[in-house]
Motif scaffolding. Structure first.
Motif, PDB file in Angstrom:
ATOM      1  N   PRO A 101       0.800  -1.230   0.000  1.00 24.30           N
ATOM      2  CA  PRO A 101       0.000   0.000   0.000  1.00 24.30           C
ATOM      3  C   PRO A 101       0.831   1.277   0.000  1.00 24.30           C
ATOM      4  N   LEU A 102       2.106   1.193   0.362  1.00 20.81           N
ATOM      5  CA  LEU A 102       2.902   2.417   0.505  1.00 20.81           C
ATOM      6  C   LEU A 102       3.844   2.651  -0.667  1.00 20.81           C
ATOM      7  N   TYR A 140      -0.613   5.413  -6.197  1.00 22.42           N
ATOM      8  CA  TYR A 140      -0.555   4.403  -5.137  1.00 22.42           C
ATOM      9  C   TYR A 140      -1.739   3.451  -5.334  1.00 22.42           C
ATOM     10  N   PHE A 142      -4.099   2.479  -3.488  1.00 26.52           N
ATOM     11  CA  PHE A 142      -5.409   2.877  -2.968  1.00 26.52           C
ATOM     12  C   PHE A 142      -6.096   3.896  -3.879  1.00 26.52           C
ATOM     13  N   GLU A 143      -5.343   4.457  -4.804  1.00 25.99           N
ATOM     14  CA  GLU A 143      -5.947   5.428  -5.708  1.00 25.99           C
ATOM     15  C   GLU A 143      -6.578   4.760  -6.928  1.00 25.99           C
TER      16      GLU A 143
ATOM     17  N   PHE B 308       4.580   9.265   5.905  1.00 27.49           N
ATOM     18  CA  PHE B 308       4.856   7.902   5.480  1.00 27.49           C
ATOM     19  C   PHE B 308       3.660   7.266   4.800  1.00 27.49           C
ATOM     20  N   ASN B 309       2.463   7.717   5.163  1.00 25.61           N
ATOM     21  CA  ASN B 309       1.266   7.029   4.692  1.00 25.61           C
ATOM     22  C   ASN B 309       0.522   7.851   3.645  1.00 25.61           C
ATOM     23  N   PRO B 310       0.686   7.483   2.368  1.00 22.89           N
ATOM     24  CA  PRO B 310       0.066   8.292   1.316  1.00 22.89           C
ATOM     25  C   PRO B 310      -1.456   8.253   1.376  1.00 22.89           C
ATOM     26  N   THR B 311      -2.035   7.230   2.021  1.00 21.78           N
ATOM     27  CA  THR B 311      -3.495   7.182   2.045  1.00 21.78           C
ATOM     28  C   THR B 311      -4.058   8.320   2.880  1.00 21.78           C
ATOM     29  N   ARG B 314      -2.616  11.946   0.433  1.00 24.71           N
ATOM     30  CA  ARG B 314      -2.963  12.130  -0.973  1.00 24.71           C
ATOM     31  C   ARG B 314      -4.475  12.149  -1.126  1.00 24.71           C
TER      32      ARG B 314
END
Lengths: 505, 326
Positions: A101-102, A140, A142-143, B308-311, B314
């Motif tokens: 996920p990262l 990413y 999740f997108e 660190f966490n793009p969720t 973004r």
């Protein structure tokens, strides 16, 4: 480029239990092989032993030859690296968890490219091969949607330059329309690359349309083997017959008659819900009458789960009203039977606390488990010891504890294999008839509704685009989206045209 | 939430806790028994005239809040007054001690991260095997052993019996290798006490990642193990980073005892003598400084986790969309 794989006498033991009981399997040329079986039949274990990804405790034995060379099944991680990727690539089942996920998708694809080829690897064309635009590399996971993620997974598998691709239930987690697109994509890649393919699935209809040869597995053994046509048309094993029978679309000719026209039980009027800039529901109105089964169908993202959550008050709608008539209200059964039971408690404790919470005597426990067909010996076990189907029965038993008039099932059978799905659906149908329990069944799979729902609401992008009796929807759908759904659900029985590249969605 | 808004919000929270903390620290002087004026007299003969003169000089007769605002005003302009014991500015008095403690705490933080995260990762990857058990048991022993006793044992074994490390002191000031050499034993002592926490947290965060699908998929593509572990560690980093912030706080607490055991002239030793001497400005400054460091570190860690966490950072609506979608 071609590959030749031969296993004989493949056995796998996990802590004393024989999971695979001697399997002989051969693959040559560019054929596509379907391995079908119920969950627990050992099909995933078999595939994983070919690529060295068995669980730590597993002890494999048997003879494994790849390109005429013998290979040890309990080789060390370093030796497996020679086979993984370069010889055999794998597409994972669940695109939502298969990617880091990262990490941006492009980087993940690039990670698997062999060192000497890294310099002139073209990400854009790798993405183009799976029908994604070049800018997907910069996203990413999740997108991206589930279907897009599965395309990334496929691109990542292909990037290792495999000579054989294994797809392990690669579309089970996706909705019907996306399923078809992904399967078409795999077909087209296979024909362009002239690459052999192993498809692992519990859906024999899928194997029939996509494979040349089918192996049927049961209890860790191959019980039937033959051309796709032969196995599906003239099955000789019980396991194959059961799988075919469970495939509703091939079997069910009639429609459910569950439309009762009884008193209105639930009326939701003009529900609207937005999450930030995303609109989840737009003027959704539905009715459910006592004792009927109503289906809500739509793709992922159509707003059906939000609707379910609004109906039971887990999410508050921005506007609109939800009204219940009658004393006892609704209970909800979620999709994932693995996540909806507390793993720390025994089944008995879970059900008893549900009875306590709804002020019911504990003596009703027996009735509950007989209604939901939970075997009594499971009561003192914890959820981890139960199969997916058994857990879902427990979740339904729990939902029945307060004696609701309405049961809302949110994709409650989607995570189960077809045979178990059928059992659960039959049980729900029985509950509806015997106890006059109304069921609101939410699913992406129209064929499920065909079997149990009397009326259907079709949802797309937060709107109800069409509703009517199940017969009307199936036989004279007016809305084009509904027609697409029906077509996608029927891809096995109707002639589908594999081979064309599916555009970016 | 946008990045800048998140950072601004987190720093604002940090500021609020600093203000609350400063208030508590300032009040200590008044909550503690005894007359501050009397302790300011020190060894001199106490006369009523002298007392009232001191009261006037230090504005002790003003209302509490006036005194507090004056103190805060001075503190903001980095004016913390003179040490009662030494008689010169607090900052100059504290600086050499602070340098020693920062080196000691920095060294043991580094050791804790290396040992804690390293063993945590190994433990998770070897779950249920002998290595895992050994790490588990030794980390429990580490947490349970009292640091002063462990310090004495290490001193006895390594400095007295084998003569590898120096017995006490901080070595030649300014000579970094020599100072570090002197600080190794105390740093190890500090580390043993706190790294169990990091081991446990890293282990449990990593366990989820070790069995994750993406790790299996990476293995299936023959991606080198080192790269897989790095990805897993990054995914497991949020709880590890947060607890590293907590470890820093407990290191500053534990150093008081350890400095005494190893006779290191750091903040801990200074703090104990200043408390006994009622050297209020020094105690206030040390408390405020350590509190400030801990506040800032935890803010920094939170910001780091956020990036660190793009969720999270973004496309602000995506997480909600995922929840709302079926």
């Amino acid at each position: 480029m071609t590959i030749k794989i031969e296993v004989s006498g493949l056995q796998v033991q996990i802590s004393g239990n024989e999971i695979l009981k001697g399997i002989d399997f051969k693959l040559e040329g560019s054929e596509s092989v379907g391995i079908v079986g119920q969950s627990g039949s050992g099909k995933t274990m078999m595939m994983r032993s070919l690529i060295g990804l068995l669980p730590n405790q597993a002890k494999p034995s048997g003879d494994y030859r790849i390109d005429e060379q013998s290979f040890s099944l309990d080789a060390r991680e370093k030796q497996w690296a020679k086979i993984r990727g370069s010889a055999i690539g794998m597409v994972m089942q669940d695109p939502f968890t298969a990617l880091d996920p990262l990490k941006k998708c492009g980087k993940q694809i690039l990670d698997g490219v062999p060192k000497q080829k890294k310099a002139d690897f073209d990400i854009a064309s790798a993405l183009k091969e799976v029908g994604l635009p070049a800018d997907a590399a910069d996203r990413y996971p999740f997108e991206l949607s589930g279907g897009q993620r599965q395309r990334i997974v496929i691109a990542a598998s292909l990037a290792t330059q495999p000579r054989l691709l294994i797809a392990d239930e690669a579309t089970t987690a996706l909705d019907v329309i996306t399923q078809k697109e992904i399967l078409d994509l795999i077909d087209s890649i296979r024909s362009v690359r002239a690459m052999p393919l192993i498809v692992i699935t519990h859906n024999i209809r899928l194997a029939k349309t996509r494979c040349d040869r089918i192996l049927v597995m049961e209890n860790g053994k191959i019980v039937e083997e033959g051309s796709a046509l032969k196995v599906t048309e003239q099955p000789c094993s019980e396991a194959a017959k059961e799988l075919i029978e469970a495939d509703r679309f091939l079997q069910v000719k009639s429609f459910s008659d569950s439309y009762s026209g009884g008193d209105t039980l639930l009326r939701a009027v003009n529900l609207n819900k937005r999450f930030g800039s995303v609109t989840a529901l737009t003027d959704v109105s539905i009715d459910v009458c006592a004792g009927e089964c109503v289906g809500i169908v739509g793709q992922s993202g159509s707003g059906k789960t939000t609707l379910a959550r609004c109906l039971v008050g887990l999410t508050k709608a921005d506007s609109g009203s939800v009204k219940y008539f009658g004393g006892n209200r609704a209970q909800i059964v979620f999709q994932d039977p693995y996540a909806s039971l507390n793993p720390a408690h025994t089944i008995r404790y879970i059900l008893e606390s549900a009875l306590k919470a709804s002020n019911r005597p504990l003596s009703e426990l027996e009735e509950l488990i007989s209604l939901a067909e939970v075997p009594e010996e499971l009561l003192d076990r914890k959820p981890a010891k139960l199969s997916g189907g058994q857990r879902q029965r427990v979740a339904i038993a729990r939902a029945l504890a307060p004696r609701p008039d309405l049961l809302i099932c949110d994709e409650s059978v989607s995570a189960l294999d077809v045979v178990v799905q059928n059992q659960i659906l039959n049980m729900l149908e029985k509950l509806r008839r015997d106890r006059c329990l109304a069921v609101l069944f939410i699913t992406h799979d129209l064929s499920v509704l065909r079997m149990i729902a009397g009326r259907v609401y079709v949802m797309n992008e937060g709107h109800v685009v069409e509703h009517g009796t199940t017969r009307q929807i199936f036989e004279s759908a007016k809305n084009s989206y509904t027609k697409t759904l029906i077509e996608a659900a029927a891809f096995g029985s109707a002639e589908s045209a594999p081979g064309e590249l599916v555009p970016f969605i | 939430m946008s990045k800048t808004r998140f950072i601004a919000k987190r720093l604002l929270e940090c500021l609020v806790s600093l203000v609350v903390m400063s208030f508590v620290i300032f009040s200590l002087l008044y909550i503690a028994p005894g007359d501050p004026a009397r302790s300011l007299v020190g060894a001199k003969k106490v006369t009523p005239e002298l007392l009232s003169k001191i009261r006037e000089q230090y504005h002790l007769d003003d209302p509490f809040l006036t005194q507090y605002t004056r103190w805060v005003h001075d503190a903001v302009s980095l004016e913390f007054g003179n040490s009662i014991k030494a008689g010169y500015p607090v900052i100059d008095y504290i600086a050499p001690h602070a340098a020693v403690t920062f080196q000691l705490v920095g060294l043991s933080l580094l050791l804790s991260i290396i040992i804690g995260v390293g063993l945590g990762v190994v433990s998770a990857r070897r779950k249920g095997r002998l290595t895992d058990r050994i790490i588990d048991i030794s980390s429990i022993i580490g947490t349970c052993s009292p640091s002063f006793a462990l310090g004495l044992v290490l001193l006895y074994v390594f400095s007295y019996q084998f003569g590898i490390f120096p017995m006490y002191g901080i070595g030649e000031p300014g000579n970094l290798p020599d100072v570090l050499w002197h600080l190794i034993l105390p740093a190890i002592t500090l580390t043993v006490g706190v790294s169990a926490l990091l081991i446990k947290i890293t282990r449990s965060a990593m366990l989820k990642e070790v069995s994750s699908d993406y790790a299996v998929f990476m293995r299936a593509r023959a991606i080198p193990t080192g790269k897989i572990v790095f990805s897993q560690l990054k995914n497991a980093s949020a709880p590890v980073l947060t607890s590293t912030g907590l470890v820093l706080a407990s290191l500053f607490g534990a150093t008081v005892l350890i400095e005494n055991v190893f006779s290191i002239p750091g903040l801990g030793v200074l703090l104990t003598t200043s408390v006994t001497f009622r050297d209020v400005p020094v105690v206030q400054f040390i408390a405020l400084m350590l509190g400030g460091i801990i506040c800032l570190t935890s803010a920094f860690v939170d910001i780091l986790v956020y990036f660190f966490n793009p969720t999270i950072h973004r496309t602000p609506n995506n997480d909600k969309k995922a929840k709302g979608a079926s």
